[in-house]
Design a protein around this motif. Structure first.
Motif, PDB file in Angstrom:
ATOM      1  N   PHE A 217       0.771   4.468  13.498  1.00 21.09           N
ATOM      2  CA  PHE A 217       0.932   3.184  12.734  1.00 21.09           C
ATOM      3  C   PHE A 217       2.347   3.212  11.982  1.00 21.09           C
ATOM      4  O   PHE A 217       3.141   4.079  11.791  1.00 21.09           O
ATOM      5  CB  PHE A 217      -0.217   3.290  11.731  1.00 21.09           C
ATOM      6  CG  PHE A 217      -0.053   4.104  10.595  1.00 21.09           C
ATOM      7  CD1 PHE A 217       0.677   3.701   9.335  1.00 21.09           C
ATOM      8  CD2 PHE A 217      -0.506   5.561  10.544  1.00 21.09           C
ATOM      9  CE1 PHE A 217       0.759   4.574   8.158  1.00 21.09           C
ATOM     10  CE2 PHE A 217      -0.485   6.389   9.464  1.00 21.09           C
ATOM     11  CZ  PHE A 217       0.375   5.950   8.295  1.00 21.09           C
ATOM     12  N   GLY A 218       2.589   2.172  11.726  1.00 16.82           N
ATOM     13  CA  GLY A 218       3.932   1.728  10.843  1.00 16.82           C
ATOM     14  C   GLY A 218       3.505   0.876   9.678  1.00 16.82           C
ATOM     15  O   GLY A 218       2.613   0.390   9.636  1.00 16.82           O
ATOM     16  N   MET A 219       4.200   1.254   8.550  1.00 15.93           N
ATOM     17  CA  MET A 219       4.099   0.615   7.198  1.00 15.93           C
ATOM     18  C   MET A 219       5.170   0.116   6.692  1.00 15.93           C
ATOM     19  O   MET A 219       6.166   1.105   6.376  1.00 15.93           O
ATOM     20  CB  MET A 219       3.233   1.450   6.294  1.00 15.93           C
ATOM     21  CG  MET A 219       3.026   1.210   4.642  1.00 15.93           C
ATOM     22  SD  MET A 219       2.161   2.291   3.819  1.00 15.93           S
ATOM     23  CE  MET A 219       3.246   3.534   3.640  1.00 15.93           C
ATOM     24  N   GLY A 220       5.644  -1.217   6.366  1.00 14.82           N
ATOM     25  CA  GLY A 220       6.896  -1.264   5.976  1.00 14.82           C
ATOM     26  C   GLY A 220       6.842  -1.546   4.561  1.00 14.82           C
ATOM     27  O   GLY A 220       5.864  -1.221   3.552  1.00 14.82           O
ATOM     28  N   ASP A 221       8.146  -1.549   3.924  1.00 14.98           N
ATOM     29  CA  ASP A 221       8.194  -1.319   2.555  1.00 14.98           C
ATOM     30  C   ASP A 221       8.250  -2.475   1.655  1.00 14.98           C
ATOM     31  O   ASP A 221       7.520  -2.563   0.521  1.00 14.98           O
ATOM     32  CB  ASP A 221       9.559  -0.690   2.295  1.00 14.98           C
ATOM     33  CG  ASP A 221      10.785  -1.474   2.565  1.00 14.98           C
ATOM     34  OD1 ASP A 221      10.755  -2.369   3.555  1.00 14.98           O
ATOM     35  OD2 ASP A 221      11.599  -1.499   1.773  1.00 14.98           O
ATOM     36  N   ALA A 222       8.385  -3.440   2.272  1.00 21.46           N
ATOM     37  CA  ALA A 222       8.504  -5.012   1.701  1.00 21.46           C
ATOM     38  C   ALA A 222       7.183  -5.326   0.875  1.00 21.46           C
ATOM     39  O   ALA A 222       7.083  -5.784  -0.174  1.00 21.46           O
ATOM     40  CB  ALA A 222       9.203  -6.077   2.548  1.00 21.46           C
ATOM     41  N   ILE A 223       5.973  -5.614   2.052  1.00 21.57           N
ATOM     42  CA  ILE A 223       4.997  -5.973   1.623  1.00 21.57           C
ATOM     43  C   ILE A 223       4.405  -5.062   0.547  1.00 21.57           C
ATOM     44  O   ILE A 223       3.566  -5.399  -0.370  1.00 21.57           O
ATOM     45  CB  ILE A 223       3.990  -6.196   2.687  1.00 21.57           C
ATOM     46  CG1 ILE A 223       4.496  -7.619   3.492  1.00 21.57           C
ATOM     47  CG2 ILE A 223       2.383  -6.323   2.257  1.00 21.57           C
ATOM     48  CD1 ILE A 223       4.154  -8.858   2.744  1.00 21.57           C
ATOM     49  N   LEU A 224       4.419  -3.663   0.845  1.00 20.02           N
ATOM     50  CA  LEU A 224       3.777  -2.759  -0.092  1.00 20.02           C
ATOM     51  C   LEU A 224       4.307  -2.842  -1.530  1.00 20.02           C
ATOM     52  O   LEU A 224       3.664  -2.746  -2.495  1.00 20.02           O
ATOM     53  CB  LEU A 224       4.231  -1.533   0.431  1.00 20.02           C
ATOM     54  CG  LEU A 224       3.550  -0.138  -0.118  1.00 20.02           C
ATOM     55  CD1 LEU A 224       2.105  -0.326  -0.332  1.00 20.02           C
ATOM     56  CD2 LEU A 224       3.906   1.174   0.700  1.00 20.02           C
ATOM     57  N   GLU A 225       5.579  -3.207  -1.770  1.00 21.26           N
ATOM     58  CA  GLU A 225       6.252  -3.240  -2.986  1.00 21.26           C
ATOM     59  C   GLU A 225       5.891  -4.468  -3.885  1.00 21.26           C
ATOM     60  O   GLU A 225       5.653  -4.328  -4.790  1.00 21.26           O
ATOM     61  CB  GLU A 225       7.859  -3.335  -2.679  1.00 21.26           C
ATOM     62  CG  GLU A 225       8.477  -3.581  -3.793  1.00 21.26           C
ATOM     63  CD  GLU A 225      10.216  -3.670  -3.833  1.00 21.26           C
ATOM     64  OE1 GLU A 225      10.691  -4.238  -4.560  1.00 21.26           O
ATOM     65  OE2 GLU A 225      10.691  -2.872  -2.928  1.00 21.26           O
ATOM     66  N   MET A 226       5.489  -5.679  -2.914  1.00 19.02           N
ATOM     67  CA  MET A 226       4.915  -6.828  -3.512  1.00 19.02           C
ATOM     68  C   MET A 226       3.573  -6.542  -3.957  1.00 19.02           C
ATOM     69  O   MET A 226       3.384  -7.000  -4.876  1.00 19.02           O
ATOM     70  CB  MET A 226       5.136  -7.917  -2.639  1.00 19.02           C
ATOM     71  CG  MET A 226       6.192  -8.574  -2.125  1.00 19.02           C
ATOM     72  SD  MET A 226       6.277  -9.639  -0.618  1.00 19.02           S
ATOM     73  CE  MET A 226       5.825 -11.031  -1.429  1.00 19.02           C
TER      74      MET A 226
ATOM     75  N   LEU B 144       1.272  -1.574 -10.537  1.00 14.95           N
ATOM     76  CA  LEU B 144       1.639  -0.221  -9.930  1.00 14.95           C
ATOM     77  C   LEU B 144       3.130   0.142  -9.605  1.00 14.95           C
ATOM     78  O   LEU B 144       3.529   1.005  -9.136  1.00 14.95           O
ATOM     79  CB  LEU B 144       0.808  -0.010  -8.925  1.00 14.95           C
ATOM     80  CG  LEU B 144      -0.790  -0.271  -9.275  1.00 14.95           C
ATOM     81  CD1 LEU B 144      -1.601   0.150  -8.040  1.00 14.95           C
ATOM     82  CD2 LEU B 144      -1.212   0.846 -10.064  1.00 14.95           C
ATOM     83  N   PHE B 145       3.926  -0.815  -9.668  1.00 17.02           N
ATOM     84  CA  PHE B 145       5.428  -0.764  -9.292  1.00 17.02           C
ATOM     85  C   PHE B 145       6.215   0.084 -10.355  1.00 17.02           C
ATOM     86  O   PHE B 145       6.647  -0.413 -10.982  1.00 17.02           O
ATOM     87  CB  PHE B 145       6.103  -1.794  -8.786  1.00 17.02           C
ATOM     88  CG  PHE B 145       7.268  -1.733  -8.076  1.00 17.02           C
ATOM     89  CD1 PHE B 145       7.213  -0.899  -6.863  1.00 17.02           C
ATOM     90  CD2 PHE B 145       8.510  -1.981  -8.673  1.00 17.02           C
ATOM     91  CE1 PHE B 145       8.484  -0.848  -6.288  1.00 17.02           C
ATOM     92  CE2 PHE B 145       9.851  -1.894  -7.880  1.00 17.02           C
ATOM     93  CZ  PHE B 145       9.776  -1.379  -6.727  1.00 17.02           C
ATOM     94  N   ALA B 146       6.001   1.312 -10.380  1.00 16.09           N
ATOM     95  CA  ALA B 146       6.613   1.995 -11.407  1.00 16.09           C
ATOM     96  C   ALA B 146       6.785   3.675 -10.954  1.00 16.09           C
ATOM     97  O   ALA B 146       6.178   4.091 -10.464  1.00 16.09           O
ATOM     98  CB  ALA B 146       5.898   2.024 -12.848  1.00 16.09           C
ATOM     99  N   TYR B 147       7.881   4.300 -11.484  1.00 15.42           N
ATOM    100  CA  TYR B 147       8.154   5.655 -11.253  1.00 15.42           C
ATOM    101  C   TYR B 147       7.349   6.317 -12.427  1.00 15.42           C
ATOM    102  O   TYR B 147       8.197   6.484 -13.436  1.00 15.42           O
ATOM    103  CB  TYR B 147       9.328   5.998 -11.041  1.00 15.42           C
ATOM    104  CG  TYR B 147       9.758   7.246 -10.271  1.00 15.42           C
ATOM    105  CD1 TYR B 147       9.479   7.708  -9.118  1.00 15.42           C
ATOM    106  CD2 TYR B 147      10.233   8.406 -11.259  1.00 15.42           C
ATOM    107  CE1 TYR B 147       9.497   9.038  -8.623  1.00 15.42           C
ATOM    108  CE2 TYR B 147      10.705   9.541 -10.648  1.00 15.42           C
ATOM    109  CZ  TYR B 147      10.353   9.803  -9.349  1.00 15.42           C
ATOM    110  OH  TYR B 147      10.640  10.985  -8.910  1.00 15.42           O
ATOM    111  N   THR B 148       6.151   7.040 -12.108  1.00 12.65           N
ATOM    112  CA  THR B 148       5.678   7.496 -13.093  1.00 12.65           C
ATOM    113  C   THR B 148       5.882   9.046 -13.525  1.00 12.65           C
ATOM    114  O   THR B 148       5.292   9.536 -14.387  1.00 12.65           O
ATOM    115  CB  THR B 148       3.881   7.328 -13.142  1.00 12.65           C
ATOM    116  OG1 THR B 148       3.827   7.867 -11.815  1.00 12.65           O
ATOM    117  CG2 THR B 148       3.575   5.745 -13.234  1.00 12.65           C
TER     118      THR B 148
END
Length: 455
Positions: free
Chosen positions: A330-339, A346-350
């Motif tokens: 499988f492939g998983m792109g970064d753009a949709i995941l980031e959105m 949840l977009f944080a470096y914890t």
């Protein structure tokens, strides 16, 4: 003359303005986004490695013929291709799978099964839109060699493990189908052009129902069966109940080994992530090389495009090399995941790391400060060194801005006494400690954090 100069001046100004603009479809990623993005890479790569996958790296360019073989006309039309200086047709790499297969089949000494992953840049000349860029990062995970429900489950399970690791459990679904089962259903309903039918079904959720009915009728499906067929495509069934659905549509072929394999897959998957997987007969995937199970992940609210997608492609290696190597990935792109991560907060470096700021109140003692900063860095701890001649207030302000946890002051007073001042920026605790004692603390910790001494 003045008018001519004005024309030249404004023409040059326009040219420079255009030249300095970001190219359409490409992104500038600044530190405030780069740091949270680091978590996506770390979680994905760590997940792959605990599943036993090993990392590979691929070239940024490939021969165009690699994609003409079996990727389909749509992907070929999206390639950033060009003639190189040797007159060869080259393209920026638009996807991973053909390259991974090329790498695998080019060597005879790689033991199987093979579990490989990568996370790097790709390029496609598509129309830019939300979640779709012309340059993007994509995670890919593949297993080559064995072909079984257990192998399919391990790859799909890895996809769920990554999303759960990012905090998205309950915020997404993985929709699963099998092209073999869909081909059986289509043939039972009078359709012979299976490839064309898959293309139409792949766009089922985006196509108005009247248009979809016309398109599928043109391929040969009797009009009185289309309504029931559309109902099947609309239904989502928890994967635990997939066997009953399949028995309802496969009337006399239920003992077929391929169908029984999918039934077994449906019983294994809940062990990886309960409540995550669903049978969706409209999921067929657009690329031409898939041969069996296919899957895609979407957010439960339906706000975004596919988060990831993949499936089994048992014939691709044979097309390139004559070698029969079953594969699933499988492939998983970064753009949709980031959105999606941003949408869910949840977009944080914890991961809170110790980070020193080395302040220099007297630039005459800058060289000892450099030596100290490099000693900290050599022990695996980030150290931000002040590089400007400014007062301590400004340096402390920068230390907080840069996210430093610890402040070290090394000026004339400290240097002459053989000491340094160590302050915890969070609590305000502060000690004066000898230079040698500080170095001993660093080295005693090995490669990691330095313990603040008791006052």
């Amino acid at each position: 003359m003045n008018d001519r100069r004005s024309i030249i001046y404004f023409s040059l100004l326009h040219y420079l303005t255009v030249a300095l603009e970001r190219v359409r479809g490409f992104r500038d990623i600044y530190p405030e986004d780069s740091e949270p993005r680091k978590r996506i890479f770390e979680v994905s790569e760590k997940a792959a490695e605990v599943f036993g996958f090993r990392k590979i790296e691929m070239p940024s360019v490939e021969h165009m013929d690699l994609y003409r073989i079996k990727s389909g006309d749509e992907l070929v039309s999206q390639c950033f291709n060009f003639l190189d200086k040797g007159g060869r047709q080259i393209t920026l790499t638009p996807e991973a799978t053909p390259t991974v297969v090329r790498m695998l089949t080019s060597r005879k000494d790689i033991p199987r099964p093979v579990r490989w992953y990568s996370f790097q840049k790709y390029w496609r000349y598509e129309e830019p839109q939300a979640g779709r860029q012309r340059e993007f990062y994509q995670f890919n995970g593949d297993i080559f060699g064995p072909s079984s429900a257990e192998v399919d489950a391990e790859v799909i399970g890895l996809a769920a493990f990554i999303l759960n690791g990012l905090g998205l459990k309950g915020h997404y679904r993985i929709l699963i189908n099998d092209r073999y089962i869909m081909e059986y259903i289509l043939r039972e309903n009078g359709i012979k052009d299976i490839a064309k039918a898959f293309t139409i079904i792949d766009k089922f959720k985006k196509t108005p129902s009247d248009q979809f009915s016309l398109d599928i009728e043109e391929l040969g499906m009797p009009k009185d069966r289309i309504g029931h067929f559309c109902e099947m495509l609309e239904n989502l069934t928890p994967i635990e109940q997939a066997e009953a659905v399949i028995q309802g549509v496969i009337h006399h072929n239920g003992s077929d080994s391929q169908i029984q394999r999918f039934v077994r897959l449906s019983k294994i998957l809940p062990a990886y992530s309960p409540g995550t997987f669903f049978l969706d007969l409209s999921t067929v995937r657009g690329l031409a090389y898939y041969t069996g199970v296919v899957f895609e992940a979407f957010d439960v609210e339906g706000k975004f495009r596919s988060i990831l997608g993949g499936g089994r492609y048992d014939n691709l290696a044979e097309l390139y090399s004559g070698q029969k190597i079953p594969a699933v990935g499988f492939g998983m792109g970064d753009a949709i995941l980031e959105m999606l991560l941003k949408h869910k907060g949840l977009f944080a470096y914890t991961k809170k790391e110790q980070k020193f700021y080395v302040a220099t109140p007297d630039m005459a003692y800058y060289t000892p400060a450099v030596i100290l900063a490099n000693e900290i860095r050599s022990n695996g701890i980030p150290a931000h060194l002040n590089i400007n001649d400014r007062n301590m207030g400004m340096q402390i302000k920068e230390a907080n801005k840069e996210g430093a946890t610890d402040l070290i002051v090394l000026g004339k007073q400290e240097f002459e006494a053989g000491n340094l001042t160590w302050k915890k920026l969070g609590s305000g605790e502060q000690v004066s400690i000898t230079y040698d004692s500080f170095i001993d603390i660093l080295r005693s910790r090995g490669f990691g954090e330095a313990d603040f001494p008791e006052v």
